[in-house]
Motif scaffolding. Structure first.
Motif, mmCIF file in Angstrom:
data_model
loop_
_atom_site.group_PDB
_atom_site.id
_atom_site.type_symbol
_atom_site.label_atom_id
_atom_site.label_comp_id
_atom_site.label_asym_id
_atom_site.label_seq_id
_atom_site.Cartn_x
_atom_site.Cartn_y
_atom_site.Cartn_z
ATOM 1 N N ALA A 238 133.323 34.842 92.941
ATOM 2 C CA ALA A 238 133.216 34.703 94.391
ATOM 3 C C ALA A 238 131.779 34.348 94.747
ATOM 4 O O ALA A 238 130.844 34.968 94.240
ATOM 5 N N ASN A 239 131.614 33.345 95.599
ATOM 6 C CA ASN A 239 130.305 32.966 96.137
ATOM 7 C C ASN A 239 130.255 33.468 97.573
ATOM 8 O O ASN A 239 130.922 32.919 98.452
ATOM 9 N N ILE A 240 129.485 34.533 97.801
ATOM 10 C CA ILE A 240 129.510 35.238 99.076
ATOM 11 C C ILE A 240 128.307 34.852 99.934
ATOM 12 O O ILE A 240 127.162 34.878 99.475
ATOM 13 N N GLY A 241 128.578 34.489 101.190
ATOM 14 C CA GLY A 241 127.539 34.256 102.173
ATOM 15 C C GLY A 241 127.625 35.275 103.287
ATOM 16 O O GLY A 241 128.434 36.209 103.238
ATOM 17 N N GLU A 242 126.804 35.099 104.301
ATOM 18 C CA GLU A 242 126.805 36.051 105.416
ATOM 19 C C GLU A 242 128.104 35.991 106.220
ATOM 20 O O GLU A 242 128.604 37.012 106.694
ATOM 21 N N GLU A 243 128.681 34.780 106.375
ATOM 22 C CA GLU A 243 129.869 34.623 107.206
ATOM 23 C C GLU A 243 130.995 33.861 106.528
ATOM 24 O O GLU A 243 132.099 33.795 107.057
ATOM 25 N N ARG A 244 130.744 33.260 105.387
ATOM 26 C CA ARG A 244 131.723 32.447 104.688
ATOM 27 C C ARG A 244 131.687 32.798 103.202
ATOM 28 O O ARG A 244 130.739 33.408 102.715
ATOM 29 N N ALA A 245 132.704 32.354 102.481
ATOM 30 C CA ALA A 245 132.715 32.580 101.038
ATOM 31 C C ALA A 245 133.577 31.522 100.364
ATOM 32 O O ALA A 245 134.503 30.961 100.958
ATOM 33 N N LEU A 246 133.247 31.261 99.113
ATOM 34 C CA LEU A 246 133.958 30.284 98.298
ATOM 35 C C LEU A 246 134.339 30.946 96.984
ATOM 36 O O LEU A 246 133.511 31.623 96.367
ATOM 37 N N PHE A 247 135.565 30.724 96.544
ATOM 38 C CA PHE A 247 136.094 31.397 95.365
ATOM 39 C C PHE A 247 136.503 30.359 94.333
ATOM 40 O O PHE A 247 137.137 29.357 94.670
ATOM 41 N N GLU A 248 136.152 30.624 93.061
ATOM 42 C CA GLU A 248 136.404 29.637 92.013
ATOM 43 C C GLU A 248 136.517 30.331 90.665
ATOM 44 O O GLU A 248 135.876 31.353 90.422
ATOM 45 N N PRO A 249 137.338 29.772 89.761
ATOM 46 C CA PRO A 249 137.325 30.279 88.390
ATOM 47 C C PRO A 249 136.014 29.901 87.724
ATOM 48 O O PRO A 249 135.390 28.905 88.085
ATOM 49 N N VAL A 250 135.608 30.677 86.738
ATOM 50 C CA VAL A 250 134.366 30.398 86.035
ATOM 51 C C VAL A 250 134.510 29.187 85.108
ATOM 52 O O VAL A 250 133.553 28.477 84.847
ATOM 53 N N HIS A 251 135.723 28.932 84.640
ATOM 54 C CA HIS A 251 135.925 27.834 83.686
ATOM 55 C C HIS A 251 135.706 26.470 84.335
ATOM 56 O O HIS A 251 135.672 26.341 85.565
ATOM 57 N N GLY A 252 135.588 25.454 83.502
ATOM 58 C CA GLY A 252 135.389 24.089 83.968
ATOM 59 C C GLY A 252 136.681 23.307 84.027
ATOM 60 O O GLY A 252 137.769 23.876 84.220
ATOM 61 N N THR A 253 136.590 21.994 83.820
ATOM 62 C CA THR A 253 137.735 21.100 84.002
ATOM 63 C C THR A 253 138.649 21.040 82.784
ATOM 64 O O THR A 253 139.767 20.549 82.884
ATOM 65 N N ALA A 254 138.187 21.519 81.614
ATOM 66 C CA ALA A 254 138.990 21.519 80.376
ATOM 67 C C ALA A 254 139.697 20.189 80.157
ATOM 68 O O ALA A 254 140.937 20.132 80.117
ATOM 69 N N PRO A 255 138.957 19.092 79.995
ATOM 70 C CA PRO A 255 139.590 17.773 79.861
ATOM 71 C C PRO A 255 140.513 17.653 78.656
ATOM 72 O O PRO A 255 141.411 16.802 78.653
ATOM 73 N N ASP A 256 140.320 18.503 77.637
ATOM 74 C CA ASP A 256 141.166 18.414 76.439
ATOM 75 C C ASP A 256 142.609 18.824 76.704
ATOM 76 O O ASP A 256 143.519 18.419 75.958
ATOM 77 N N ILE A 257 142.852 19.605 77.756
ATOM 78 C CA ILE A 257 144.229 20.023 78.053
ATOM 79 C C ILE A 257 144.680 19.598 79.442
ATOM 80 O O ILE A 257 145.818 19.878 79.827
ATOM 81 N N ALA A 258 143.807 18.957 80.208
ATOM 82 C CA ALA A 258 144.159 18.564 81.579
ATOM 83 C C ALA A 258 145.392 17.669 81.582
ATOM 84 O O ALA A 258 145.526 16.770 80.756
ATOM 85 N N GLY A 259 146.286 17.945 82.486
ATOM 86 C CA GLY A 259 147.489 17.136 82.634
ATOM 87 C C GLY A 259 148.640 17.539 81.743
ATOM 88 O O GLY A 259 149.736 16.971 81.843
ATOM 89 N N GLN A 260 148.428 18.518 80.868
ATOM 90 C CA GLN A 260 149.482 18.926 79.940
ATOM 91 C C GLN A 260 150.326 20.083 80.472
ATOM 92 O O GLN A 260 151.320 20.467 79.863
ATOM 93 N N GLY A 261 149.897 20.666 81.587
ATOM 94 C CA GLY A 261 150.671 21.754 82.171
ATOM 95 C C GLY A 261 150.577 23.067 81.432
ATOM 96 O O GLY A 261 151.458 23.929 81.568
ATOM 97 N N VAL A 262 149.500 23.259 80.638
ATOM 98 C CA VAL A 262 149.380 24.490 79.862
ATOM 99 C C VAL A 262 148.117 25.274 80.215
ATOM 100 O O VAL A 262 147.765 26.237 79.530
ATOM 101 N N ALA A 263 147.411 24.876 81.267
ATOM 102 C CA ALA A 263 146.178 25.559 81.657
ATOM 103 C C ALA A 263 146.493 26.976 82.133
ATOM 104 O O ALA A 263 147.501 27.217 82.803
#
Length: 322
Positions: A238-263
């Motif tokens: 979680a990226n927390i600000g005073e009034e807003r926040a953004l949430f994201e997984p720590v992992h990256g784009t994983a191009p080796d498995i992208a599009g295979q439906g197994v992420a």
């Protein structure tokens, strides 16, 4: 009032795991308004800015944002997005789960990472073909703001990671400021050299609960922790600000498995649980975490965790458990 959630799948497996997390959020029955926006390599490849201004504006105005991952354009996407929500702390939990083969089965740590400066402030220069430089920025004000958050988050105490024996001015200021604020708030702290801490996390992670870190150290140490608990597919943030926040997984784009439906969607779903907490839906956030934990304990699991399930299989299982 209906909360507005901006959804940015981004690149690679972000296109798969973010929709999965949205399905889980919808299954809670809260009734968020989801607004999808674009960012990442695919936007740049079409001749645009990897972070369109309309996307940034949506994020700056929304109640919260759920983001997937960006590839080569990551620095041009995630750093401005964190700035758009005024994020000053990156919260990264790293824990083991029943049923997951982990190097350290008793690990349960939260990293509180300074999110605005350090070596990620962007002050780089190429002086000659032979020499380039990077200016590291550490301010008392940013360190104080992180420390205040840490005191609220961990009133029973925390560890301060630093390298003040070498970076005396910058990490010295960071360490001393954080510990001074903690002392003023009656919160106990200990300090650890970040390289020694990396070793201790591998040997005795159960000795640590909350670690407060400069920007780069928080990035590196939390990824190290991911390897100890079973992989990046389990770490939310979680990226927390005073009034807003953004949430994201720590992992990256994983191009080796992208599009295979197994992420593995768990990190993004757990990020969505943190989003629920942030918006005040703590009961629903706990229910999502419980559903993920039950699923990890009993299956199905994606290939990164030794199983053969698809992203959809795991997502549907989480929703059924809800």
């Amino acid at each position: 009032m209906t909360e507005e959630i901006v959804v940015i799948p981004g690149d690679g497996i972000g296109q798969e795991v973010v929709p999965a997390a949205v399905d889980v959020l919808q299954a809670t029955g809260i009734g968020f308004e989801f607004v999808e926006a674009t960012a990442g390599d695919h936007v740049a490849a079409e001749g645009g800015d990897p972070l369109p201004e309309e996307t940034r504006a949506l994020v700056a105005d929304a109640d919260a944002t759920l983001f997937g991952a960006a590839g080569e354009s990551a620095a041009d996407v995630i750093l401005p997005l964190r700035d758009a929500v005024g994020s000053f702390v990156n919260v990264r939990p790293a824990r083991t789960y029943p049923g997951v083969d982990a190097v350290k089965p008793d690990m349960d740590i939260v990293f509180l990472r300074e999110n605005t400066e350090g070596v990620y402030a962007g002050h780089e220069s190429r002086l000659t073909d032979d020499v380039s430089t990077l200016t590291r920025v550490v301010s008392k004000s940013a360190s104080e703001r992180l420390a205040e958050y840490a005191c609220d988050y961990a009133p029973d105490g925390f560890t301060v990671a630093h390298k003040a024996n070498v970076m005396r001015e910058t990490d010295g200021l960071f360490r001393d400021t954080v510990q001074s604020v903690a002392e003023e708030n009656g919160v106990e702290t200990d300090a650890a050299l970040m390289d020694a801490l990396a070793m201790h996390l591998c040997l005795r992670p159960e000795e640590y609960e909350v670690v407060v870190c400069p920007n780069l150290a928080g990035d590196v140490l939390s990824d190290l922790a991911a390897g100890l608990v079973g992989g990046l597919g389990l770490l939310p943030s979680a990226n927390i600000g005073e009034e807003r926040a953004l949430f994201e997984p720590v992992h990256g784009t994983a191009p080796d498995i992208a599009g295979q439906g197994v992420a593995n969607p768990c990190a993004t779903v757990l990020s969505a649980a943190m989003l629920l907490d942030y918006l005040g839906y703590e009961e629903e956030g706990d229910a999502v975490r419980d559903a993920v934990e039950d699923g990890l304990a009993h299956g199905p699991r994606t290939p990164d965790l030794g199983g053969d399930a698809s992203t959809a299989d795991v997502t549907n299982d989480i929703i059924e458990r809800l």
